[in-house]
Design a protein around this motif. Structure first.
Motif, mmCIF file in Angstrom:
data_model
loop_
_atom_site.group_PDB
_atom_site.id
_atom_site.type_symbol
_atom_site.label_atom_id
_atom_site.label_comp_id
_atom_site.label_asym_id
_atom_site.label_seq_id
_atom_site.Cartn_x
_atom_site.Cartn_y
_atom_site.Cartn_z
ATOM 1 N N PRO A 193 0.840 -1.205 0.000
ATOM 2 C CA PRO A 193 0.000 0.000 0.000
ATOM 3 C C PRO A 193 0.873 1.251 0.000
ATOM 4 C CG PRO A 193 0.050 -0.983 2.182
ATOM 5 C CD PRO A 193 0.763 -1.937 1.277
ATOM 6 N N TRP A 194 0.279 2.349 -0.421
ATOM 7 C CA TRP A 194 0.972 3.643 -0.436
ATOM 8 C C TRP A 194 2.252 3.573 -1.271
ATOM 9 C CZ3 TRP A 194 0.860 1.363 4.743
ATOM 10 C CH2 TRP A 194 -0.418 1.371 5.281
ATOM 11 N N ALA A 195 2.243 2.730 -2.309
ATOM 12 C CA ALA A 195 3.348 2.605 -3.265
ATOM 13 C C ALA A 195 4.638 2.106 -2.619
ATOM 14 C CB ALA A 195 3.592 3.935 -3.979
ATOM 15 N N LEU A 196 4.517 1.283 -1.602
ATOM 16 C CA LEU A 196 5.706 0.675 -0.999
ATOM 17 C C LEU A 196 6.325 -0.344 -1.953
ATOM 18 C CD1 LEU A 196 4.483 0.076 2.678
ATOM 19 C CD2 LEU A 196 6.050 1.847 1.862
ATOM 20 N N LEU A 197 7.623 -0.570 -1.788
ATOM 21 C CA LEU A 197 8.381 -1.497 -2.641
ATOM 22 C C LEU A 197 9.057 -2.552 -1.769
ATOM 23 C CD1 LEU A 197 9.958 1.108 -5.068
ATOM 24 C CD2 LEU A 197 8.509 -0.815 -5.777
ATOM 25 N N PRO A 198 8.367 -3.637 -1.436
ATOM 26 C CA PRO A 198 8.951 -4.656 -0.554
ATOM 27 C C PRO A 198 10.214 -5.302 -1.096
ATOM 28 C CG PRO A 198 6.570 -4.919 -0.691
ATOM 29 C CD PRO A 198 6.948 -3.920 -1.728
ATOM 30 N N GLU A 199 10.309 -5.439 -2.436
ATOM 31 C CA GLU A 199 11.508 -6.040 -3.038
ATOM 32 C C GLU A 199 12.116 -5.117 -4.082
ATOM 33 O OE1 GLU A 199 11.017 -10.047 -4.342
ATOM 34 O OE2 GLU A 199 10.243 -10.750 -2.417
ATOM 35 N N GLY A 200 11.986 -3.819 -3.875
ATOM 36 C CA GLY A 200 12.554 -2.862 -4.800
ATOM 37 C C GLY A 200 11.869 -2.912 -6.153
ATOM 38 N N TRP A 201 12.633 -2.614 -7.204
ATOM 39 C CA TRP A 201 12.081 -2.520 -8.548
ATOM 40 C C TRP A 201 12.104 -3.855 -9.291
ATOM 41 C CZ3 TRP A 201 9.529 1.804 -9.489
ATOM 42 C CH2 TRP A 201 9.872 2.962 -8.799
ATOM 43 N N GLN A 202 12.368 -4.936 -8.600
ATOM 44 C CA GLN A 202 12.521 -6.238 -9.238
ATOM 45 C C GLN A 202 11.205 -6.704 -9.865
ATOM 46 O OE1 GLN A 202 13.931 -8.839 -10.956
ATOM 47 N NE2 GLN A 202 15.514 -8.725 -9.353
ATOM 48 N N ASP A 203 11.255 -7.099 -11.154
ATOM 49 C CA ASP A 203 10.052 -7.642 -11.793
ATOM 50 C C ASP A 203 10.234 -9.097 -12.205
ATOM 51 O OD1 ASP A 203 11.675 -7.580 -14.028
ATOM 52 O OD2 ASP A 203 10.392 -6.252 -15.212
ATOM 53 N N TRP A 204 11.372 -9.703 -11.858
ATOM 54 C CA TRP A 204 11.658 -11.103 -12.151
ATOM 55 C C TRP A 204 11.483 -11.430 -13.634
ATOM 56 C CZ3 TRP A 204 14.303 -12.758 -8.284
ATOM 57 C CH2 TRP A 204 13.999 -12.331 -6.985
ATOM 58 N N GLY A 205 11.757 -10.422 -14.476
ATOM 59 C CA GLY A 205 11.682 -10.634 -15.920
ATOM 60 C C GLY A 205 10.275 -10.658 -16.471
ATOM 61 N N GLN A 206 9.276 -10.427 -15.641
ATOM 62 C CA GLN A 206 7.878 -10.529 -16.074
ATOM 63 C C GLN A 206 7.361 -9.168 -16.527
ATOM 64 O OE1 GLN A 206 6.704 -12.420 -12.282
ATOM 65 N NE2 GLN A 206 5.993 -14.159 -13.495
ATOM 66 N N ILE A 231 7.272 -16.066 -18.307
ATOM 67 C CA ILE A 231 5.969 -16.538 -17.863
ATOM 68 C C ILE A 231 5.976 -16.705 -16.351
ATOM 69 C CG2 ILE A 231 4.310 -18.428 -17.959
ATOM 70 C CD1 ILE A 231 5.140 -18.951 -20.796
ATOM 71 N N HIS A 232 7.004 -17.382 -15.846
ATOM 72 C CA HIS A 232 7.193 -17.555 -14.415
ATOM 73 C C HIS A 232 8.363 -16.687 -13.971
ATOM 74 C CE1 HIS A 232 4.404 -20.840 -14.843
ATOM 75 N NE2 HIS A 232 5.204 -21.432 -15.713
ATOM 76 N N GLU A 233 8.549 -16.536 -12.698
ATOM 77 C CA GLU A 233 9.603 -15.665 -12.191
ATOM 78 C C GLU A 233 10.964 -16.130 -12.694
ATOM 79 O OE1 GLU A 233 9.178 -15.508 -7.983
ATOM 80 O OE2 GLU A 233 7.146 -14.683 -8.047
ATOM 81 N N ASN A 234 11.625 -15.248 -13.443
ATOM 82 C CA ASN A 234 12.959 -15.510 -14.005
ATOM 83 C C ASN A 234 13.007 -16.761 -14.872
ATOM 84 O OD1 ASN A 234 14.281 -13.251 -13.045
ATOM 85 N ND2 ASN A 234 14.959 -14.231 -11.156
ATOM 86 N N SER A 235 11.881 -17.096 -15.529
ATOM 87 C CA SER A 235 11.884 -18.259 -16.418
ATOM 88 C C SER A 235 12.421 -17.916 -17.796
ATOM 89 C CB SER A 235 10.463 -18.813 -16.565
ATOM 90 O OG SER A 235 9.615 -17.880 -17.235
ATOM 91 N N GLY A 236 12.520 -16.625 -18.109
ATOM 92 C CA GLY A 236 12.886 -16.178 -19.442
ATOM 93 C C GLY A 236 14.378 -16.165 -19.699
#
Length: 656
Positions: A402-415, A472-477
């Motif tokens: 909430p409130w634009a928090l970033l629990p794991e930073g900017w990581q998108d796991w390639g998705q 498709i999955h986290e870091n599957s690419g």
């Protein structure tokens, strides 16, 4: 003097009709009441309780608790512990720490009854009444509890009573964070009130980020005992004698800085104003809220286990999601530790969206509203994330708060699909409600930025649009043309064509969207806890959304065509009431002996209604607001509606 009213059930044709029968001196008058019929069917939830015959094994836990659950969309309570030490673990959707970003537990209230050592254990989680009833017996002593979280405010109420030869000593204490206090601030989760104990109460405030001045939330929990002479006990506890036939009330208020600026004062003021009569009024309001909730829709199918879990899924979602409140994370509002797995956050590669899948077609779109706010609050950072990576539009990391928090930073796991995945819930809300004001102010601003992203990210190669460097999955690419992203992108642009027309905007962009759609690659009871959560090891409340499949088996409306019992086994009887479809229609129907009957459609917005004929080869007669109207025919029929109109469908004789 007339006899009391009573309820009877009778069969007329293929439709079950509930009747109120009133006896007179000369005859019995039968009055049919549709409202009563629907209310009684909706009350099917009253048939279902989750029964616990042993203390839970996973309370506290960093995953999903397996104990009895209560909640009001903000405050959640998971019950654990043996009979002699019942522990009420309090969680709250806004109880977030900012550095590092994660959900943390609020604390727990413990109920000590030493005389119940080695007593029998039984708890019942009642879905209809949203309460948990406990019965604990040892020899000739039986202690009963009834606990509920008020539907309208953040109060946990437990009524405790006993039967036996003598009084028993009961004590109540509270501690922060689901554990014994560690920090100096947590140790002040203690006692207040005069030393004689006549009006004593427990009170403690917990700050999520103790060292920061403004970061994170702070929450106060205050507890008071009513209807019993209370004294201050050891270790910051309240102590009283529970006498046979003289129940006592234990009430806890949990407020954060979002609820009141001076939440400690507000919590204590609320407790001071309570007495047995006001608690009884709150209980009545609580029961009415849940009665109204269950009256919005129902299902009835032969498989009662699946039916029970359908009601259980709606109960769980209603307990942890409420309009105007912070959205729940992975474990709902039942965070029982300060170290929840995956931070208890909003995981955008399916988990955050999934709990709400059941809500739209079950006619509970109101439960989805906190989701949209959380996504829109993150929009500015999503635009920034796309811009810094050289893309247009909006792109989301995998984990947000909430409130634009970033629990794991900017990581998108390639998705690349996270924002499009979130867009599906926005699309469904509008399709099911046809609320143009909502689409204009809430839905479309997000959807257009997701469209901007995919217009830019898609590459046109050899006559086809290609999705590259995706996972498709986290870091599957790096995956190319992953089926997940293809499906999401296709749904997005189909919706953009329709929604832009409804809002009369972006007409100049529709040719591009049509070109993308034309040239996009083609698409290719074991896990149940006793509290009715289905848990597979990953995620948490997301399993609620899986029961959308049951809605879809009974009723579908994809692309605006209503289909009755499209995937329901032909040899199984079933019925449903007021399930919601695309176009903002509420549909009720039943199938018995393979025949469809009792089809009623209520139009909320007056849109044209298209129905796949449930009686192939026969024409359909329409009754509009109980008055005979036109007859329509064909495999698929479309007819006009007006807002608020009720339309009944029945088959005519076979066509020649």
């Amino acid at each position: 003097m007339s006899k009391p009213h009573h309820v009877e059930a009778t069969e007329i044709g293929q439709v079950s009709v509930i009747m109120i029968a009133k006896s007179t001196n000369s005859k019995k008058q039968i009055i049919t009441l549709t409202a009563v019929f629907l209310a009684l069917l909706a009350a099917r939830a009253m048939d279902y309780t989750a029964v616990f015959d042993a203390p839970p094994q996973h309370v506290p836990t960093s995953y999903m608790p397996d104990g009895p659950l209560l909640g009001n969309g903000d405050l959640g309570v998971a019950i654990g512990g043996p009979p002699q030490e019942q522990s009420f673990f309090l969680g709250k959707n806004d109880s977030w720490q900012c550095k590092p970003a994660k959900v943390i537990s609020v604390g727990m209230v413990r109920l000590h009854v030493p005389a119940l050592q080695q007593a029998s254990y039984r708890q019942e989680q009642d879905l209809a009444r949203a309460e948990v009833r406990g019965t604990f017996t040892k020899g000739d002593l039986t202690v009963r509890t009834r606990s509920w979280v008020a539907a309208s405010e953040n109060l946990l109420v437990t009524e405790i009573s006993c039967q036996g030869p003598t009084a028993v000593t009961v004590s109540v204490d509270q501690s922060p964070g689901g554990a014994e206090p560690t920090s100096e601030i947590d140790k002040r989760f203690g006692i207040r009130g005069p030393e004689d104990g006549t009006t004593a109460s427990l009170c403690g405030t917990r700050r999520a980020d103790p060292e920061a001045v403004t970061e994170g939330r702070s929450v106060t929990v205050a507890t008071r005992v009513l209807d019993a002479a209370t004294r201050l006990g050891p270790n910051n506890s309240l102590e009283f004698e529970l006498r046979p036939g003289q129940p006592a009330l234990i009430v806890s208020s949990a407020l954060s800085d979002l609820d009141a600026a001076d939440h400690a004062a507000a919590a204590n003021k609320r407790l001071a104003a309570l007495d047995a009569q006001s608690v009884a009024r709150l209980s009545a309001e609580h029961q009415k809220w849940w009665s109204d909730f269950w009256a919005r829709s129902f299902i009835e199918i032969p498989d009662k286990l699946i039916e029970k879990h359908w009601y259980g899924a709606l109960y769980i979602l209603a307990c942890c999601s409420r309009e105007g409140k912070v959205a729940p994370g992975l474990w709902g509002n039942w965070n029982t530790t300060d170290a929840p797995n995956w931070q208890g956050d909003y995981t955008l590669n399916y988990n955050f969206q999934a709990p709400y899948y059941i809500a739209h077609s079950a006619n509970h779109v109101e439960l989805t509203l906190p989701f949209y706010k959380a996504i829109l609050d993150f929009m500015p950072k999503g635009l920034e994330m796309a811009r810094t990576r050289g893309w247009k539009g909006v792109h989301f990391p995998t984990h947000i708060g909430p409130w634009a928090l970033l629990p794991e930073g900017w990581q998108d796991w390639g998705q690349r699909s996270n924002a499009a995945y979130a867009a599906i819930n926005f699309i469904w809300y509008y399709e099911y409600t046809q609320d143009k004001d909502w689409l204009k102010t809430t839905g479309y601003p997000l959807l257009i930025e997701v469209a901007n992203f995919w217009e830019d990210y898609l590459k046109f190669e050899n006559g086809r649009y290609v999705i590259q460097n995706d996972s498709i999955h986290e870091n599957s690419g790096p995956d190319c043309n992953g089926v997940l992203s293809l499906g999401l992108v296709r749904t997005l642009f189909r919706s953009m064509l329709k929604f832009s027309q409804d809002l009369d905007t972006d007409a100049d962009r529709r040719p591009k969207w049509q070109h993308i759609l034309k040239h996009l690659k083609d698409q290719c009871e074991h896990h149940a806890y006793p509290n009715l959560i289905l848990f597979y090891g990953g995620g948490g409340i997301e399993s609620c959304g899986g029961f959308a499949a049951l809605n879809e088996m009974l009723l579908q409306s994809h692309e605006g065509v209503i289909r009755l019992f499209p995937a329901w086994p032909k040899d199984l009887d079933a019925r449903f009431g007021k399930l919601r479809t695309y176009g903002a229609f509420l549909v009720s129907a039943q199938r018995q002996g393979g025949l469809v009957a009792g089809v009623t459609i209520r139009s909320e917005k007056g849109r044209d209604c298209t129905v796949e004929n449930p009686w192939p080869g026969r024409k359909i007669r329409l009754l509009r607001n109980a008055q005979p109207a036109e007859t329509v025919g064909g495999d698929r029929v479309t007819f006009k509606t007006t807002a608020g109109e009720k339309i009944e469908l029945t088959p005519q004789d076979s066509e020649q």
